[in-house]
Enzyme design. Structure first.
Site, short mmCIF file in Angstrom:
data_model
loop_
_atom_site.label_atom_id
_atom_site.label_comp_id
_atom_site.label_asym_id
_atom_site.label_seq_id
_atom_site.Cartn_x
_atom_site.Cartn_y
_atom_site.Cartn_z
N ASP A 202 75.32 29.13 73.82
CA ASP A 202 76.25 28.40 72.97
C ASP A 202 76.70 27.17 73.74
O ASP A 202 77.16 27.27 74.89
CB ASP A 202 77.47 29.26 72.63
CG ASP A 202 77.12 30.42 71.72
OD1 ASP A 202 76.10 30.32 71.00
OD2 ASP A 202 77.85 31.42 71.72
N ASP B 240 76.16 34.30 60.23
CA ASP B 240 77.33 34.89 60.85
C ASP B 240 78.01 35.75 59.80
O ASP B 240 78.24 35.30 58.68
CB ASP B 240 78.29 33.82 61.36
CG ASP B 240 77.67 32.92 62.41
OD1 ASP B 240 76.80 33.41 63.16
OD2 ASP B 240 78.05 31.74 62.49
#
Length: 260
Positions: free
Chosen positions: A11, A130
């Site tokens: 990330d 997600d």
């Protein structure tokens, strides 16, 4: 039988690798180019880079960083963050990415998946999902997990297949960063509802968790971040453990050498 893939995820925020818990409490995890090189040397099968603030900041993932990463890698890597149109994908692929991950934009406009697949081929298009549990069901979240939509996760999984996606990256927000194990129940349902390859993400905390997700579901790959970034699990040792559990994994000579 297809061999299972192990995929570190990086990330990215402000050019650095970061990691949080449940998408918050972010802390620094190192330079993404150095980490990418180390994971390739350890025997990672692929890498995923997600620019976690690109969408909410209204910009695309950074092509310059992608170019730096591509120069260091000899394994496939996927880049996501802020992708809204065909030109965004083109710039990332031109910079050296092998695949792109799309999320919020395709939830808002599912036809974008088919447009991207038609332009670049389904093999390049990963739909990142997600998902958050609300009551007894799971729902899709967008905008870096900030917005939970009314869209049921298993319904969306079927739709992205119809639209021509090549792969699904499914992250349980409930499990992300907790190191308590993957969302195996959800992943079983997702795999039963699609013929696409599925990457499991969210919750890896031990080698046993990787074995469980491969043994209990039909996922094709397992992705993790902090356990790799902070040296809690090394990829060669993980692959050796999975091999001992009769789980088929890929080996390369570099990864084998790294075990020593």
């Amino acid at each position: 039988m297809l061999k299972k893939r192990i995929i570190p995820c990086l990330d990215i925020r402000d050019g650095r690798t970061v990691k949080g818990v449940n998408f918050v409490d972010i802390r620094d995890a190192g330079d993404p180019v150095e980490l990418a090189r180390a994971y390739a040397e350890q025997g990672a099968d692929e890498l995923v880079f997600l620019d976690i603030t690109a969408t909410v900041e209204g910009r695309q993932a950074l092509p310059a960083l992608v170019e730096r990463i591509a120069k260091e890698l000899n394994i496939p890597f996927t880049v996501g963050g802020g992708i809204n149109q065909i030109s965004d994908v083109k710039s990332l692929l031109d910079a050296g990415a092998d695949k792109v991950a799309v999320n919020s934009a395709v939830v808002r406009s599912p036809q974008l998946i088919s447009a991207l697949a038609g332009e670049f081929g389904s093999q390049c298009i990963v739909v990142a999902i997600d998902t958050r549990r609300v009551g007894q069901d799971w729902f899709v979240a967008i905008d870096g997990g900030r917005t939970v939509t009314p869209l049921r996760t298993c319904d969306w999984v079927k739709e992205v297949g119809r639209q021509g996606a090549g792969e699904i990256l499914l992250t349980s927000m409930e499990h992300d960063g907790t190191k308590t194990g993957f969302a195996t129940g959800l992943l079983r349902d997702v795999c039963q509802g699609t013929s696409l390859p599925v990457i499991a993400s969210g919750g890896a905390g031990s080698m046993v968790h990787f074995a469980e997700v491969f043994q209990d579901t039909m996922v094709n790959a397992a992705l993790a971040a902090s356990v790799f970034h902070y040296g809690e699990i090394r990829i060669p040792a993980l692959k050796d453990f999975l091999h001992q559990q009769n789980i088929p994994v890929r080996w390369n000579w570099i990864g084998r050498k790294a075990m020593g």
